[in-house]
Design an enzyme around this catalytic site. Structure first.
Site, mmCIF file in Angstrom:
data_model
loop_
_atom_site.group_PDB
_atom_site.id
_atom_site.type_symbol
_atom_site.label_atom_id
_atom_site.label_comp_id
_atom_site.label_asym_id
_atom_site.label_seq_id
_atom_site.Cartn_x
_atom_site.Cartn_y
_atom_site.Cartn_z
ATOM 1 N N HIS A 129 7.698 0.207 16.913
ATOM 2 C CA HIS A 129 7.381 1.483 16.272
ATOM 3 C C HIS A 129 8.008 2.519 17.110
ATOM 4 O O HIS A 129 8.917 3.560 16.498
ATOM 5 C CB HIS A 129 5.898 1.735 16.458
ATOM 6 C CG HIS A 129 5.184 0.762 15.303
ATOM 7 N ND1 HIS A 129 3.792 0.702 15.476
ATOM 8 C CD2 HIS A 129 5.799 0.192 14.538
ATOM 9 C CE1 HIS A 129 3.467 0.023 14.467
ATOM 10 N NE2 HIS A 129 4.605 -0.433 13.893
ATOM 11 N N ARG A 185 16.943 -5.141 7.392
ATOM 12 C CA ARG A 185 18.169 -5.802 7.948
ATOM 13 C C ARG A 185 18.560 -7.016 7.034
ATOM 14 O O ARG A 185 19.412 -7.664 7.215
ATOM 15 C CB ARG A 185 17.345 -6.437 9.352
ATOM 16 C CG ARG A 185 17.471 -5.256 10.423
ATOM 17 C CD ARG A 185 16.820 -5.821 11.603
ATOM 18 N NE ARG A 185 16.769 -4.737 12.650
ATOM 19 C CZ ARG A 185 16.373 -5.092 13.917
ATOM 20 N NH1 ARG A 185 15.379 -5.934 13.912
ATOM 21 N NH2 ARG A 185 16.045 -3.875 14.787
ATOM 22 N N LYS A 237 0.109 2.302 12.916
ATOM 23 C CA LYS A 237 -0.550 2.365 14.325
ATOM 24 C C LYS A 237 -0.219 0.808 14.905
ATOM 25 O O LYS A 237 0.077 -0.039 13.987
ATOM 26 C CB LYS A 237 -2.006 2.538 13.819
ATOM 27 C CG LYS A 237 -2.608 1.655 12.675
ATOM 28 C CD LYS A 237 -2.918 0.321 13.076
ATOM 29 C CE LYS A 237 -3.397 -0.348 11.910
ATOM 30 N NZ LYS A 237 -3.288 -1.924 12.303
ATOM 31 N N ARG A 270 0.635 -1.104 0.004
ATOM 32 C CA ARG A 270 -0.089 -0.230 0.084
ATOM 33 C C ARG A 270 1.016 1.289 -0.078
ATOM 34 O O ARG A 270 0.636 2.009 -0.693
ATOM 35 C CB ARG A 270 -0.898 -0.050 1.183
ATOM 36 C CG ARG A 270 -1.983 -1.199 1.117
ATOM 37 C CD ARG A 270 -3.006 -0.800 2.161
ATOM 38 N NE ARG A 270 -4.357 -1.831 1.981
ATOM 39 C CZ ARG A 270 -5.381 -1.588 2.719
ATOM 40 N NH1 ARG A 270 -5.480 -0.341 3.732
ATOM 41 N NH2 ARG A 270 -6.312 -2.254 2.716
#
Length: 334
Positions: free
Chosen positions: A79, A38, A97, A19
């Site tokens: 996050h 990574r 989120k 997306r």
């Protein structure tokens, strides 16, 4: 700022590839500067597909001088770490989120961004879809009378056993992954005075995280909100607002594709009117909103993000009274 906003992507998660990277690439005001992983081969593969330099390692991306903003699509437990690292190097941040797995950490990140004059936006995309503003206008114009109740649900089919959303160490669990949608919808329509009055989280057989749940919330006045969520269910994505004179129903509410034709059901006097809107790409709208905030220097209002984090914590505490980590108290049988 002159020229396109140069974005670096920290991680090659599925949502980034499906997306966000296509939306970045399609926006003429944005340039993908670098893609970090990574796994060096993964970084090259994604960069070859969408543009930008492949970078091996997240720290290395933050050392790139031409990266002005960072997108963070890592597992939920990471996050906060990488959002803070990006902010401390002077980058604007669009983070998946939830912004963090703890309301206090979320508050600190929002304060840090404000103190440095940086845009920090949590990637809750459905709030940027025009349909929900149309619903707000209907309610404000009295189409359903005085609001009385709100119901919202977001459930998805089972995930592969190795999916990170089943891993408690990576911030997995249905509440933060899918429950955040109906919870944020309740906040979006009913305002920050919502409080949690009860909740239940259910851990599916053999799982280490909650796989479904429900919560009851209320405003200080007369409005109640019921939310349900889960990630081992038939697909459902909807909400309903009912008032003293009618109701509004919305299906495909939270993750509609860009070409989906939105319909709002307006129910009054025993009749249903279908209000059809033009398709709207909420991913592109979110990306555009982030870029516009950076260009204008207008910092997003942090209050909804912070209240959402508080409500997530309230749901977890209500579901498991006396357990500071919100350990689930109900296990589904086989």
């Amino acid at each position: 700022m002159t020229g396109p906003l140069r974005i670096g992507v920290i991680g090659c998660a599925g949502i980034a590839v499906r997306r966000m990277l296509p939306a970045f690439a399609a926006d003429p005001g944005i340039e993908i500067a670098a893609v970090a992983s990574r796994d060096a081969a993964k970084a090259r593969e994604v960069a070859d597909r969408f543009g930008g330099r492949p970078v091996h390692g997240y720290d290395a991306l933050l050392e790139q001088d031409d990266v002005q903003a960072v997108y963070v699509p890592l597992p939920a437990a990471l996050h906060a770490e990488w959002t803070e690292a990006a902010l401390r190097t002077g980058r604007h941040v669009l983070a998946e989120k939830p912004l963090s797995t703890d309301r206090h950490r979320t508050a600190r990140l929002l304060r840090l961004a404000a103190a440095r004059g940086l845009v920090l936006m949590e990637n809750v995309m459905f709030v940027h879809h025009r349909r929900h503003e149309a619903v707000r206008r209907l309610v404000a114009d009295g189409a359903i009378g005085e609001p009385r109740s709100f119901h919202a649900a977001f459930t998805i089919p089972p995930l592969p056993d190795g999916d990170i959303r089943y891993d408690p160490h990576l911030g997995g669990g249905a509440l933060a992954d899918v429950g955040i949608y109906p919870l944020r919808a309740a906040l979006h329509f009913l305002g920050p005075a919502l409080d949690v009055t009860g909740a239940r989280l259910v851990r599916g057989a053999g799982r280490q995280v909650e796989t479904s749940g429900a919560a009851l919330l209320s405003t200080p006045g007369t409005v109640t909100a019921q939310i349900t969520f889960g990630m081992e269910h038939a697909y459902r994505s909807s909400y309903e607002l009912w008032g003293s004179e009618g109701g509004i129903t919305v299906d495909r509410a939270f993750t509609p594709p860009a070409d989906h034709v939105p319909v709002i059901g307006l129910h009054r006097d025993g009749k249903t009117e279908e209000i059809t809107l033009a398709p709207h790409d909420q991913v592109a709208a979110t990306v555009a909103a982030f870029a516009a905030a950076v260009r204008s220097g207008t910092l997003p209002d942090p209050r909804d993000t912070l209240r959402q984090a508080e409500l997530l914590d309230e749901v977890r505490r209500s579901a498991a009274p006396g357990e500071p980590d919100g350990t689930q108290v109900t296990t589904a049988s086989t």
